[in-house]
Design a protein around this motif. Structure first.
Motif, PDB file in Angstrom:
ATOM      1  N   GLN A  20       0.811  -1.218   0.000  1.00  0.00           N
ATOM      2  CA  GLN A  20       0.000   0.000   0.000  1.00  0.00           C
ATOM      3  C   GLN A  20       0.844   1.268   0.000  1.00  0.00           C
ATOM      4  N   SER A  21       1.825   1.314  -0.880  1.00  0.00           N
ATOM      5  CA  SER A  21       2.556   2.555  -1.092  1.00  0.00           C
ATOM      6  C   SER A  21       1.590   3.642  -1.542  1.00  0.00           C
ATOM      7  N   VAL A  22       1.817   4.867  -1.083  1.00  0.00           N
ATOM      8  CA  VAL A  22       0.927   5.965  -1.475  1.00  0.00           C
ATOM      9  C   VAL A  22       1.052   6.281  -2.959  1.00  0.00           C
ATOM     10  N   ILE A  23       2.079   5.784  -3.613  1.00  0.00           N
ATOM     11  CA  ILE A  23       2.258   6.040  -5.047  1.00  0.00           C
ATOM     12  C   ILE A  23       1.130   5.425  -5.855  1.00  0.00           C
ATOM     13  N   TYR A  24       0.626   4.256  -5.421  1.00  0.00           N
ATOM     14  CA  TYR A  24      -0.349   3.577  -6.263  1.00  0.00           C
ATOM     15  C   TYR A  24      -1.558   3.009  -5.523  1.00  0.00           C
ATOM     16  N   ALA A  25      -1.543   2.925  -4.208  1.00  0.00           N
ATOM     17  CA  ALA A  25      -2.679   2.335  -3.494  1.00  0.00           C
ATOM     18  C   ALA A  25      -3.892   3.250  -3.560  1.00  0.00           C
ATOM     19  N   GLU A  26      -5.061   2.651  -3.726  1.00  0.00           N
ATOM     20  CA  GLU A  26      -6.307   3.403  -3.702  1.00  0.00           C
ATOM     21  C   GLU A  26      -6.804   3.513  -2.259  1.00  0.00           C
ATOM     22  N   PRO A  27      -7.547   4.572  -1.926  1.00  0.00           N
ATOM     23  CA  PRO A  27      -7.998   4.752  -0.530  1.00  0.00           C
ATOM     24  C   PRO A  27      -8.764   3.565   0.037  1.00  0.00           C
ATOM     25  N   TRP A  28      -9.551   2.875  -0.777  1.00  0.00           N
ATOM     26  CA  TRP A  28     -10.377   1.783  -0.256  1.00  0.00           C
ATOM     27  C   TRP A  28      -9.537   0.603   0.244  1.00  0.00           C
ATOM     28  N   GLU A  29      -8.292   0.501  -0.217  1.00  0.00           N
ATOM     29  CA  GLU A  29      -7.471  -0.649   0.154  1.00  0.00           C
ATOM     30  C   GLU A  29      -7.116  -0.660   1.643  1.00  0.00           C
ATOM     31  N   ALA A  30      -7.096   0.503   2.280  1.00  0.00           N
ATOM     32  CA  ALA A  30      -6.700   0.576   3.696  1.00  0.00           C
ATOM     33  C   ALA A  30      -7.615  -0.258   4.587  1.00  0.00           C
ATOM     34  N   ALA A  31      -8.876  -0.368   4.221  1.00  0.00           N
ATOM     35  CA  ALA A  31      -9.838  -1.128   5.035  1.00  0.00           C
ATOM     36  C   ALA A  31     -10.196  -2.466   4.386  1.00  0.00           C
ATOM     37  N   ALA A  32      -9.456  -2.887   3.373  1.00  0.00           N
ATOM     38  CA  ALA A  32      -9.780  -4.118   2.657  1.00  0.00           C
ATOM     39  C   ALA A  32      -9.481  -5.346   3.520  1.00  0.00           C
ATOM     40  N   THR A  33     -10.084  -6.457   3.150  1.00  0.00           N
ATOM     41  CA  THR A  33      -9.992  -7.695   3.915  1.00  0.00           C
ATOM     42  C   THR A  33      -9.405  -8.812   3.059  1.00  0.00           C
ATOM     43  N   PRO A  34      -9.022  -9.937   3.686  1.00  0.00           N
ATOM     44  CA  PRO A  34      -8.607 -11.096   2.892  1.00  0.00           C
ATOM     45  C   PRO A  34      -9.670 -11.528   1.890  1.00  0.00           C
ATOM     46  N   ALA A  35     -10.926 -11.376   2.234  1.00  0.00           N
ATOM     47  CA  ALA A  35     -11.991 -11.736   1.297  1.00  0.00           C
ATOM     48  C   ALA A  35     -11.937 -10.877   0.038  1.00  0.00           C
ATOM     49  N   VAL A 287      -0.983  -4.638 -16.078  1.00  0.00           N
ATOM     50  CA  VAL A 287      -1.989  -3.577 -16.105  1.00  0.00           C
ATOM     51  C   VAL A 287      -2.400  -3.227 -14.687  1.00  0.00           C
ATOM     52  N   ARG A 288      -2.897  -2.029 -14.542  1.00  0.00           N
ATOM     53  CA  ARG A 288      -3.400  -1.574 -13.248  1.00  0.00           C
ATOM     54  C   ARG A 288      -4.586  -0.669 -13.502  1.00  0.00           C
ATOM     55  N   PHE A 289      -5.581  -0.721 -12.627  1.00  0.00           N
ATOM     56  CA  PHE A 289      -6.836  -0.018 -12.843  1.00  0.00           C
ATOM     57  C   PHE A 289      -7.098   0.972 -11.719  1.00  0.00           C
ATOM     58  N   ARG A 290      -7.631   2.134 -12.062  1.00  0.00           N
ATOM     59  CA  ARG A 290      -8.133   3.063 -11.056  1.00  0.00           C
ATOM     60  C   ARG A 290      -9.483   2.553 -10.565  1.00  0.00           C
ATOM     61  N   SER A 291      -9.714   2.685  -9.264  1.00  0.00           N
ATOM     62  CA  SER A 291     -10.959   2.178  -8.700  1.00  0.00           C
ATOM     63  C   SER A 291     -11.216   2.836  -7.356  1.00  0.00           C
ATOM     64  N   ARG A 292     -12.511   2.836  -6.986  1.00  0.00           N
ATOM     65  CA  ARG A 292     -12.907   3.414  -5.698  1.00  0.00           C
ATOM     66  C   ARG A 292     -13.401   2.357  -4.717  1.00  0.00           C
ATOM     67  N   SER A 293     -13.440   1.118  -5.141  1.00  0.00           N
ATOM     68  CA  SER A 293     -13.891   0.025  -4.287  1.00  0.00           C
ATOM     69  C   SER A 293     -13.463  -1.280  -4.924  1.00  0.00           C
ATOM     70  N   VAL A 294     -13.532  -2.349  -4.152  1.00  0.00           N
ATOM     71  CA  VAL A 294     -13.214  -3.652  -4.726  1.00  0.00           C
ATOM     72  C   VAL A 294     -14.231  -4.026  -5.796  1.00  0.00           C
ATOM     73  N   ASP A 295     -15.481  -3.583  -5.642  1.00  0.00           N
ATOM     74  CA  ASP A 295     -16.491  -3.854  -6.668  1.00  0.00           C
ATOM     75  C   ASP A 295     -16.108  -3.204  -7.990  1.00  0.00           C
ATOM     76  N   GLU A 296     -15.684  -1.937  -7.921  1.00  0.00           N
ATOM     77  CA  GLU A 296     -15.306  -1.250  -9.145  1.00  0.00           C
ATOM     78  C   GLU A 296     -14.069  -1.886  -9.771  1.00  0.00           C
ATOM     79  N   LEU A 297     -13.116  -2.300  -8.931  1.00  0.00           N
ATOM     80  CA  LEU A 297     -11.922  -2.938  -9.468  1.00  0.00           C
ATOM     81  C   LEU A 297     -12.268  -4.238 -10.180  1.00  0.00           C
ATOM     82  N   THR A 298     -13.039  -5.106  -9.555  1.00  0.00           N
ATOM     83  CA  THR A 298     -13.366  -6.380 -10.205  1.00  0.00           C
ATOM     84  C   THR A 298     -14.236  -6.160 -11.442  1.00  0.00           C
TER      85      THR A 298
END
Length: 314
Positions: A20-35, A287-298
């Motif tokens: 979760q480097s600030v260079i590329y991590a999206e804000p939603w990742e901070a609270a993400a889970t193993p699921a 490849v890497r995608f911009r996203s605001r949630s795991v739903d948007e990423l998938t």
């Protein structure tokens, strides 16, 4: 499913959440889970992605934590966890800082991963850049280039077919020590990361693949030519898989600010842009995608696999 030069352009991705480097991590990742990680891995498995990748850092000093963060999952544990919920996608360390560990330790971990996953490992390796990390484990930071060179050579032996591998170098030497299970693959692919002159030489001479780090498109042709030239000079006849990390992507027209460097638009437009990588000699893209949630990423991953990927080989 080996990745080889030629054919349609394969695509893989660095996993979110696990670094979760600030260079590329999206804000939603901070609270993400193993699921959430499982969802992403399964989306890659179903979406035709060639590989998923995880990074490697043992510990981050306070002086770097604001930028790098201290969130770096162990790549072997993470990839092994995800191997159990996927069936096809390859599992890559991008990159393992193998100089932090004795080659027999690294070989034990990654041979087991290859065995448990049915032969899906790509071992990406790099020299590392955090001095305190090396000092904490008693590794040689100033000599990390030579350390990596010898580690690669030792890993070639330790990950080979022999139950009792043998190697003799300046730093490491082993024989008469058995390691089972062996990898499923007869030759575990070792891809070398980095874009410095030393890293490109190392990839050319010792690697099965090269993973550039941060090279813009206009810089890649000269770098690729240098890798091939160095490989030819070294007398290495086997082909090398050349990779590239693309600009951030968003399939379709985003309704939010995704940053000026992000490639957006209809699938055919994105595919046309990405095919330029193949035209300059790249064999696989990350490849890497911009996203605001795991739903948007998938959703983005599914759209890429269904609508963009079919145009990458035309």
């Amino acid at each position: 499913m080996p990745i080889l030069p030629g054919g349609p352009l394969p695509y893989g991705m660095q996993l979110p959440v696990q670094s979760q480097s600030v260079i590329y991590a999206e804000p939603w990742e901070a609270a993400a889970t193993p699921a959430d990680l499982v969802r992403v891995a399964r989306a890659a498995d179903h979406g035709g992605f060639a590989y998923i990748a995880g990074c490697d850092h043992v510990a981050i000093p306070r002086r770097l934590a604001d930028g790098m963060s201290a969130v770096w999952y162990d790549p072997v544990a993470t990839l092994a966890f995800l191997a159990g919920v996927t069936g096809r996608v390859l599992l890559m360390s991008h990159v393992a800082v193998v100089g932090l560990r004795h080659p027999l330790v690294t070989a034990k971990q990654y041979a087991t991963l290859d065995h448990l996953s049915g032969g899906r490992l790509i071992l990406g390796v790099g020299a590392g850049h955090v001095r305190e990390e090396f000092e904490a484990v008693g590794a040689d930071f100033d000599g990390r280039g030579g350390l990596l060179d010898e580690s690669i050579d030792a890993l070639r032996a330790a990950l080979g077919p022999e139950e009792y591998p043998e190697f003799a170098g300046e730093r490491f030497s082993f024989s008469g020590l058995g390691q089972l299970p062996r990898p499923v693959q007869e030759r575990v692919p070792i891809w070398v990361g980095g874009s410095s002159p030393a890293a490109t030489r190392r990839a050319a001479v010792r690697g099965d693949g090269w993973l550039p780090q941060g090279d813009a498109r206009d810089r890649l042709p000269a770098q690729i030519a240098r890798v091939h030239s160095l490989r030819e000079e070294a007398g290495v006849e086997a082909p090398i898989v050349v990779g590239a990390i693309t600009e951030p992507l968003y399939v379709g027209e985003p309704g939010w600010s995704v940053g000026r460097r992000t490639l957006t638009g209809e699938p055919e437009v994105l595919a046309e842009s990405l095919r330029e990588y193949a035209a300059i000699g790249v064999h696989q893209i990350q490849v890497r995608f911009r996203s605001r949630s795991v739903d948007e990423l998938t959703d983005q991953m599914a759209a890429f696999g269904a609508d963009v990927a079919p145009h990458l080989g035309t």
